[in-house]
Design an enzyme around this catalytic site. Sequence first.
Site, PDB file in Angstrom:
ATOM      1  N   PRO A   1       0.858  -1.167   0.000  1.00  0.00           N
ATOM      2  CA  PRO A   1       0.000   0.000   0.000  1.00  0.00           C
ATOM      3  C   PRO A   1       0.906   1.232   0.000  1.00  0.00           C
ATOM      4  CG  PRO A   1      -0.077  -1.066   2.145  1.00  0.00           C
ATOM      5  CD  PRO A   1       0.844  -1.850   1.266  1.00  0.00           C
TER       6      PRO A   1
ATOM      7  N   LYS B   1      -4.116  -3.135   6.258  1.00  0.00           N
ATOM      8  CA  LYS B   1      -2.788  -3.643   5.928  1.00  0.00           C
ATOM      9  C   LYS B   1      -1.835  -3.342   7.088  1.00  0.00           C
ATOM     10  CE  LYS B   1      -3.317  -4.339   1.308  1.00  0.00           C
ATOM     11  NZ  LYS B   1      -2.554  -5.139   0.404  1.00  0.00           N
TER      12      LYS B   1
ATOM     13  N   ILE C   1      -1.866  -3.998  -3.424  1.00  0.00           N
ATOM     14  CA  ILE C   1      -2.184  -5.342  -3.872  1.00  0.00           C
ATOM     15  C   ILE C   1      -3.445  -5.740  -3.122  1.00  0.00           C
ATOM     16  CG2 ILE C   1      -1.455  -7.752  -3.931  1.00  0.00           C
ATOM     17  CD1 ILE C   1       1.456  -6.730  -3.940  1.00  0.00           C
TER      18      ILE C   1
ATOM     19  N   ASN D   1      -6.561   8.883  -6.807  1.00  0.00           N
ATOM     20  CA  ASN D   1      -6.813   7.806  -7.760  1.00  0.00           C
ATOM     21  C   ASN D   1      -6.305   6.508  -7.151  1.00  0.00           C
ATOM     22  OD1 ASN D   1      -7.778   9.326 -10.217  1.00  0.00           O
ATOM     23  ND2 ASN D   1      -5.883  10.403  -9.750  1.00  0.00           N
TER      24      ASN D   1
END
Length: 126
Positions: free
Chosen positions: A12, A42, A75, A108
């Site tokens: 991340p 995460k 991911i 984004n």
Amino acid sequence: AACDSEANDGDPSLILTTNVALSDKAAFVKACSAAIATSLSKPEAYVAVCVTDGHEAMSFGGSTDPCALGCVYSIGAINQENNGALTKAISELLAAHGAVPADRVYLNFFDVPRANCGWSGRTFAG
């Protein structure tokens, strides 16, 4: 691989640019790191944050008033709920540390395949 226990571990990251000088860059970066870990569920040990502030060549909606543009890569864990939570957290941090209005922030989000993320001399796919 999608069912592996570590399928959502790794990368991340946030790359963020703003045209304002942030009041406390170190605190801002640390708060962004914590927000990413919390919002995406995460381990913070995997989170990377890169912030460029005071960028003079930026506009939003044709105006050079305070604004920010960022990209979040992960991911897995990229979905509407997580993206909304992180957008809210980063927008609040930008308002607190740089007076950037939430309606002048774009984030984004990109869900990165394991094979397209490198770390420690290899990719997360192996």
